[in-house]
Write a protein that holds these residues in place. Sequence first.
Motif, PDB file in Angstrom:
ATOM      1  N   GLU A  59       2.544 -19.078   8.717  1.00 53.26           N
ATOM      2  CA  GLU A  59       3.001 -17.695   8.777  1.00 53.26           C
ATOM      3  C   GLU A  59       3.673 -17.445  10.116  1.00 53.26           C
ATOM      4  O   GLU A  59       3.295 -18.021  11.139  1.00 53.26           O
ATOM      5  CB  GLU A  59       1.831 -16.713   8.616  1.00 53.26           C
ATOM      6  N   ALA A  61       4.779 -13.885  12.075  1.00 53.91           N
ATOM      7  CA  ALA A  61       4.795 -12.416  12.045  1.00 53.91           C
ATOM      8  C   ALA A  61       4.459 -11.893  10.648  1.00 53.91           C
ATOM      9  O   ALA A  61       5.042 -10.915  10.182  1.00 53.91           O
ATOM     10  CB  ALA A  61       6.130 -11.875  12.526  1.00 53.91           C
ATOM     11  N   GLY A  62       3.529 -12.582   9.977  1.00 56.18           N
ATOM     12  CA  GLY A  62       3.078 -12.157   8.661  1.00 56.18           C
ATOM     13  C   GLY A  62       3.876 -12.696   7.497  1.00 56.18           C
ATOM     14  O   GLY A  62       3.456 -12.585   6.342  1.00 56.18           O
ATOM     15  N   GLU A  97       5.063  -7.161   0.567  1.00 49.54           N
ATOM     16  CA  GLU A  97       4.542  -8.523   0.543  1.00 49.54           C
ATOM     17  C   GLU A  97       4.843  -9.205  -0.787  1.00 49.54           C
ATOM     18  O   GLU A  97       5.013 -10.424  -0.856  1.00 49.54           O
ATOM     19  CB  GLU A  97       3.044  -8.521   0.816  1.00 49.54           C
ATOM     20  N   GLU A 100       8.505 -10.764  -0.526  1.00 45.51           N
ATOM     21  CA  GLU A 100       8.867 -11.608   0.605  1.00 45.51           C
ATOM     22  C   GLU A 100       9.823 -12.719   0.179  1.00 45.51           C
ATOM     23  O   GLU A 100       9.542 -13.458  -0.774  1.00 45.51           O
ATOM     24  CB  GLU A 100       7.620 -12.238   1.236  1.00 45.51           C
ATOM     25  N   ARG A 165       9.742  -9.194   6.397  1.00 44.95           N
ATOM     26  CA  ARG A 165       8.778  -8.345   7.088  1.00 44.95           C
ATOM     27  C   ARG A 165       8.676  -8.803   8.526  1.00 44.95           C
ATOM     28  O   ARG A 165       9.006  -9.945   8.857  1.00 44.95           O
ATOM     29  CB  ARG A 165       7.399  -8.422   6.429  1.00 44.95           C
ATOM     30  N   PHE A 166       8.242  -7.910   9.404  1.00 42.68           N
ATOM     31  CA  PHE A 166       7.833  -8.285  10.749  1.00 42.68           C
ATOM     32  C   PHE A 166       6.495  -7.635  10.988  1.00 42.68           C
ATOM     33  O   PHE A 166       6.414  -6.416  11.164  1.00 42.68           O
ATOM     34  CB  PHE A 166       8.852  -7.849  11.806  1.00 42.68           C
ATOM     35  N   ASN A 167       5.443  -8.444  10.921  1.00 41.49           N
ATOM     36  CA  ASN A 167       4.073  -7.946  10.921  1.00 41.49           C
ATOM     37  C   ASN A 167       3.903  -6.981   9.750  1.00 41.49           C
ATOM     38  O   ASN A 167       4.103  -7.377   8.610  1.00 41.49           O
ATOM     39  CB  ASN A 167       3.718  -7.328  12.268  1.00 41.49           C
ATOM     40  N   ASP A 168       3.599  -5.707  10.013  1.00 44.81           N
ATOM     41  CA  ASP A 168       3.373  -4.770   8.913  1.00 44.81           C
ATOM     42  C   ASP A 168       4.580  -3.880   8.648  1.00 44.81           C
ATOM     43  O   ASP A 168       4.467  -2.857   7.964  1.00 44.81           O
ATOM     44  CB  ASP A 168       2.149  -3.889   9.211  1.00 44.81           C
ATOM     45  N   THR A 169       5.747  -4.281   9.177  1.00 46.64           N
ATOM     46  CA  THR A 169       6.960  -3.501   8.973  1.00 46.64           C
ATOM     47  C   THR A 169       7.859  -4.177   7.956  1.00 46.64           C
ATOM     48  O   THR A 169       8.289  -5.317   8.167  1.00 46.64           O
ATOM     49  CB  THR A 169       7.736  -3.344  10.298  1.00 46.64           C
TER      50      THR A 169
END
Length: 222
Positions: A59, A61-62, A97, A100, A165-169
């Motif tokens: 992974e 950044a998620g 998610e 992705e 995504r970038f982490n939770d964004t």
Amino acid sequence: GVDYTLTGEALLTFQKMERNQKWIEDATGAILIDDSNGIITTTYNEGDGITGISGTLSEFAGLLQFRPTMDPGAPSSTGNTLTPQVITPAMFVANFEDYESELIAFANITYPAGDGTATFEIDTDYDVTDGTTTTIHRTSVEDADYIGQLIPNAVIPTYVALGARFNDTPQVIVRRASDIGVILGTVENALEQISIYPNPSTTGYINIDSPLNGDMNVIIYD
């Protein structure tokens, strides 16, 4: 960190030079291949089928990534049609998610930053919206043909991108200008106090003077 082999076929939807990254998907999902070691040496085109790819999961950044451990070899099929899944920005933001690395499409999208003069810059976040829900277009494709081009200031009927995504964004990645209706052109830059002489020239030579210091690249078209 676990080794996996995809025994079925996945289609290549995009690739870029940085880290030899490739995006693949089948009917069940999609994933980003991060091949910083250059394990995959076979040349593929978008729409090619890749079968039997092996590697490990990681992974960043998620974002789920696939690191190949072997070159899967020649494409198992070619010329496949890539059809993005049409969803709404609201569906994407609520369940990013699930999308992705998948090729997706939004309808009737605008860029609030599109004022007729602003241009796309690399590694920058731009809001995109359908008037109800907003998400982010991250310009992470360094050699994309729309970098330096005008940001659209009109409604884009069909907006194609890759889910990211970038982490939770939630973010989307746009592959090329044609995916978002950008018309390629040259941005004009005015330089004052430049002089070109003599005009006309009878010797075959001209002089070009500028107040700028340093080397100057000049291309002349007939």
